[in-house]
Design an enzyme around this catalytic site. Structure first.
Site, PDB file in Angstrom:
ATOM      1  N   LYS A  48      48.173 -95.155  -2.370  1.00  0.00           N
ATOM      2  CA  LYS A  48      49.575 -95.479  -1.972  1.00  0.00           C
ATOM      3  C   LYS A  48      49.815 -96.983  -1.477  1.00  0.00           C
ATOM      4  O   LYS A  48      48.972 -97.447  -0.807  1.00  0.00           O
ATOM      5  CB  LYS A  48      49.987 -94.727  -0.621  1.00  0.00           C
ATOM      6  CG  LYS A  48      50.016 -92.989  -1.323  1.00  0.00           C
ATOM      7  CD  LYS A  48      50.910 -92.297  -0.323  1.00  0.00           C
ATOM      8  CE  LYS A  48      51.111 -91.097  -0.842  1.00  0.00           C
ATOM      9  NZ  LYS A  48      52.089 -90.950  -1.937  1.00  0.00           N
TER      10      LYS A  48
ATOM     11  N   ARG B  51      51.837 -81.726  -8.549  1.00  0.00           N
ATOM     12  CA  ARG B  51      52.295 -81.237  -9.801  1.00  0.00           C
ATOM     13  C   ARG B  51      50.892 -80.650 -10.497  1.00  0.00           C
ATOM     14  O   ARG B  51      51.150 -79.742 -11.236  1.00  0.00           O
ATOM     15  CB  ARG B  51      53.142 -82.194 -10.865  1.00  0.00           C
ATOM     16  CG  ARG B  51      52.357 -83.444 -11.149  1.00  0.00           C
ATOM     17  CD  ARG B  51      53.377 -84.280 -11.732  1.00  0.00           C
ATOM     18  NE  ARG B  51      54.243 -84.956 -10.641  1.00  0.00           N
ATOM     19  CZ  ARG B  51      55.037 -86.070 -10.840  1.00  0.00           C
ATOM     20  NH1 ARG B  51      55.465 -86.243 -11.981  1.00  0.00           N
ATOM     21  NH2 ARG B  51      55.676 -86.655  -9.797  1.00  0.00           N
TER      22      ARG B  51
HETATM   23  N1  BES Z   1      53.014 -86.501  -1.508  1.00  0.00           N
HETATM   24  C1  BES Z   1      53.972 -87.454  -2.273  1.00  0.00           C
HETATM   25  C2  BES Z   1      55.419 -87.306  -2.130  1.00  0.00           C
HETATM   26  C3  BES Z   1      56.096 -87.774  -0.877  1.00  0.00           C
HETATM   27  C4  BES Z   1      56.634 -88.924  -0.542  1.00  0.00           C
HETATM   28  C5  BES Z   1      56.000 -86.719   0.202  1.00  0.00           C
HETATM   29  C6  BES Z   1      57.041 -89.139   0.650  1.00  0.00           C
HETATM   30  C7  BES Z   1      56.589 -86.934   1.618  1.00  0.00           C
HETATM   31  C8  BES Z   1      57.092 -88.072   1.682  1.00  0.00           C
HETATM   32  C9  BES Z   1      53.583 -87.314  -3.756  1.00  0.00           C
HETATM   33  O1  BES Z   1      52.541 -86.659  -4.052  1.00  0.00           O
HETATM   34  C10 BES Z   1      53.589 -88.606  -4.420  1.00  0.00           C
HETATM   35  O2  BES Z   1      53.009 -89.428  -4.288  1.00  0.00           O
HETATM   36  N2  BES Z   1      54.767 -88.541  -5.556  1.00  0.00           N
HETATM   37  C11 BES Z   1      54.848 -89.991  -6.022  1.00  0.00           C
HETATM   38  C12 BES Z   1      55.044 -89.499  -7.621  1.00  0.00           C
HETATM   39  C13 BES Z   1      55.011 -90.899  -8.492  1.00  0.00           C
HETATM   40  C14 BES Z   1      53.484 -91.328  -8.347  1.00  0.00           C
HETATM   41  C15 BES Z   1      55.376 -90.311  -9.903  1.00  0.00           C
HETATM   42  C16 BES Z   1      56.045 -90.724  -5.551  1.00  0.00           C
HETATM   43  O3  BES Z   1      57.053 -89.826  -5.268  1.00  0.00           O
HETATM   44  O4  BES Z   1      56.090 -91.848  -5.325  1.00  0.00           O
HETATM   45 ZN    ZN Z   2      51.017 -88.190  -4.096  1.00  0.00          ZN
END
Ligand code: BES
Ligand code: ZN
Ligand code: ZN
Length: 477
Positions: free
Chosen positions: A253, A328
Site C-alpha cells: 500500500k 476478489r
Molecule cells: N482492502 C482494500 C480496500 C479498502 C480501501 C478497504 C479502503 C477499506 C478502506 C482492497 O483490498 C484494496 O486494496 N483495493 C485496491 C484495489 C486496486 C489495487 C485495484 C484499491 O481499492 O485501491
Molecule cells: Zn488490498
C-alpha cells in the site's frame, strides 16, 4: 458487556428517566409543559431536569411516522441521549413512550449501540468501563418479541465491532474462524472450519495465492443455519471477505497511513457472520449458509507476485497484476464454492475497493449484481429502514472488457476508472446464480465518531443483512 433491556411496570425508578413525547400538550405536569413549550419555540428538542440524584430527560420525537428516515432521527436522538447518560454517570435508564413502538425501538437501538466499548487492551479497563448497564422500558406498547429481536441485533453488532476492532496480533485467519465458532456456540448453527490442508485439497487457488506471503495459515468457515420451519428450500448464501490484515502484499500500500486501519479488511466477514448470529438467535425461518474465506495479505518470502497466473477453485485462470486486489481472489473461490448449494440468492459483503469510498463517501454501501429487480428493491427498502443505505452502481457488460488478460482467462484489476464496478465484474465471473455484491469499504471503518456507529469498527452490514433475511422470510410466507 451488554445492556440489560426489560419491560417493566410504571412505578420502578431509574437514575435517568427518559420521556419521549410527540407534542408537549400531552405532558401532564403543568410546570414542565410550560418550560418545554418555551424551549420548543427556540427549536429545542432535549430538556434535562434534575432534582437531587434523579434526573429526567424529555425528548421530542415529532417526526413523520411514514418516512423511514424518521427512524434514523430517533436512533440519532438515542445516540445524543447517550451523551447525557454518560454525563450523569447513570447506571439505569428508563424510557417511556406510549404512542409509537417503532420510534421507541429505534431510539433504544441508538442508545444501546452508542454504549459499545472496546476495552480489551486497556490496563485500566475496569475504571474506563462506563456504569450504564440497564434500560427499563416503561411501556405496554412493545411486544416481548420486539425486545428480544432488538437485543439480538444489538449483540450481533457488538460482536461484529469486536471482530473488526481486534488487531491482527490476535485475530489471525484461524482465530477469526474460532471466534465465529464461539459466537455461534449456543445457537442452532453448524460450524465447519476448513484448515489449510482441506483448502489445498479443494484447490482454492485464489485464497491460497493470497496466503502465500503469510506465515499464518488461511481458514475457510462454513456456518449453516437450517431451521425446520424455513420458508426457503434453496439457501440464502452469504459470503464475507475475511482479509484479517491487508498490507497490499508485494504491491505494498503506497499512501502514508493507508495501512493503519487495515485490520478492518475482514469487515465483510464480520457483517455476514454476525448477521447470521442475529438471524439464528431471532430464529428467523430462513435457511442460510455463510462462507468466510480468510487470510492476511503480506509481502512475505513466497508471496504471490504481479504477473503470476493463478488457477482458481473454479478452474479459471487469473493473471495477478496487483496483489493489493486480493479480496476478489478469495471471494471468487467462495463464490464458486457456493454454486453447489443451488442458492436462491448469494449476497457477498467486502471492504473491497477504495473506489467505493470515493464514489459515495461514507453515506452508504455500494451494491451491484445479477439478482432481479424485485430482490434489489427489497434490499434497497431494507437499507432505508436500518439506515445502511444501498446505492446501486451500473453493471453494464462493457465493464467486463476491462478485465481481459493477454495470458490468462481474466486479470485481477481493471483500469484507472470504475474500480468498484470492475471488482464486481471480476466476482461475477465466478457466479451462476442470482447474486448481489456489497462493497462496504466506505462504512466498515469510521475515522470519527458517527452517532451510534461510533468511531472505528462500525459493524455495518449486520443490521442490513438481518433485515434483508427478515423481509425475505415475510415475502415468502
Ligand atoms: N482492502 C482494500 C480496500 C479498502 C480501501 C478497504 C479502503 C477499506 C478502506 C482492497 O483490498 C484494496 O486494496 N483495493 C485496491 C484495489 C486496486 C489495487 C485495484 C484499491 O481499492 O485501491
Ligand atoms: Zn488490498
Ligand atoms: Zn483488502
Amino acid at each position: 458487556m451488554q445492556i440489560k433491556l426489560t419491560r417493566i411496570a410504571q412505578k420502578k425508578t431509574a437514575d435517568l428517566e427518559i420521556v419521549l413525547f410527540k407534542e408537549a400538550s400531552k405532558i401532564s405536569d403543568k410546570k414542565l409543559k410550560a418550560l418545554i413549550n418555551q424551549g420548543i419555540k427556540k427549536d429545542q428538542k432535549y430538556f434535562l431536569f434534575s432534582t437531587g440524584d434523579k434526573a429526567s430527560l424529555y425528548i421530542q420525537l415529532n417526526f413523520d411516522s411514514k418516512k423511514a428516515h424518521s427512524l434514523e432521527k430517533c436512533r440519532l436522538a438515542g445516540s445524543e441521549a447517550f451523551d447525557t447518560v454518560m454525563k450523569l454517570r447513570a447506571k439505569t435508564v428508563s424510557i417511556s413512550n406510549n404512542w409509537n413502538e417503532s420510534f421507541l425501538i429505534a431510539f433504544t437501538e441508538g442508545l444501546m449501540l452508542s454504549a459499545y466499548q472496546f476495552l480489551k487492551y486497556k490496563k485500566e479497563a475496569k475504571k474506563l468501563k462506563h456504569p450504564f448497564t440497564e434500560i427499563l422500558l416503561k411501556t405496554t406498547e412493545i411486544t416481548k418479541a420486539s425486545i428480544e429481536e432488538l437485543k439480538h441485533v444489538v449483540t450481533a453488532v457488538y460482536h461484529a465491532r469486536n471482530l473488526v476492532n481486534e488487531p491482527l496480533s490476535f485475530l489471525t485467519a484461524v482465530q477469526l474462524a474460532k471466534s465465529l465458532k464461539q459466537i455461534h456456540s449456543k445457537l442452532n448453527v453448524k460450524v465447519e472450519i476448513f484448515n489449510k490442508k482441506k483448502i489445498e485439497s479443494l484447490k482454492m487457488g485464489g485464497l491460497l495465492a493470497v496466503n502465500k506471503g503469510s506465515v499464518d495459515p488461511p481458514s475457510f468457515t462454513v456456518l449453516t443455519y437450517k431451521p425446520k420451519n424455513a420458508v426457503n428450500k434453496k439457501p440464502l448464501v452469504f459470503v464475507g471477505k475475511g482479509v484479517v490484515y491487508d498490507t497490499g502484499g508485494l504491491s505494498l500500500k503506497p499512501t502514508a497511513n493507508s495501512m493503519d486501519h487495515m485490520k478492518c479488511d475482514m469487515g465483510g466477514a464480520a457483517a455476514v457472520g454476525c448477521a447470521t448470529y442475529a438471524i439464528a438467535a431471532a430464529k428467523l425461518p430462513v435457511y442460510t449458509i455463510t462462507l468466510v474465506p480468510a487470510t492476511d495479505n503480506r509481502p512475505g518470502g513466497n508471496a504471490y507476485a504481479p504477473g503470476d497466473v493463478i488457477t482458481m477453485h473454479s478452474g479459471s485462470t487469473v493473471e495477478v497484476l496487483n496483489t493489493d486486489a486480493e479480496g476478489r481472489m478469495l471471494l471468487a473461490d467462495a463464490l464458486h464454492f457456493a454454486k453447489q448449494f443451488k442458492p436462491m440468492l448469494v449476497i457477498d459483503a467486502a471492504t473491497l475497493t477504495g473506489a467505493a469510498l470515493r464514489s459515495i463517501g461514507q453515506q452508504g454501501v455500494c451494491m451491484m449484481g445479477t439478482a432481479d429487480e424485485k430482490m434489489k428493491s427489497l434490499v434497497r427498502e431494507a437499507g432505508y429502514h436500518v439506515h445502511e443505505r444501498v446505492a446501486e452502481l451500473p453493471f453494464w457488460d462493457e465493464y467486463e472488457d476491462m478485465l481481459k488478460s493477454d495470458i490468462a482467462d481474466i486479470k485481477n484489476i481493471g483500469g484507472a476508472f470504475a474500480g468498484a464496478i470492475t471488482a464486481g465484474k471480476f466476482l461475477q465471473h465466478f457466479t451462476d446464480y442470482p447474486w448481489l455484491h456489497f462493497d462496504i469499504a466506505a462504512m466498515g471503518w469510521m475515522y470519527q465518531r458517527d452517532g451510534y456507529r461510533l468511531k472505528n469498527g462500525s459493524g455495518v452490514g449486520v443490521r442490513l443483512f438481518y433485515k434483508v433475511a427478515k423481509m425475505i422470510a415475510k415475502s415468502k410466507k
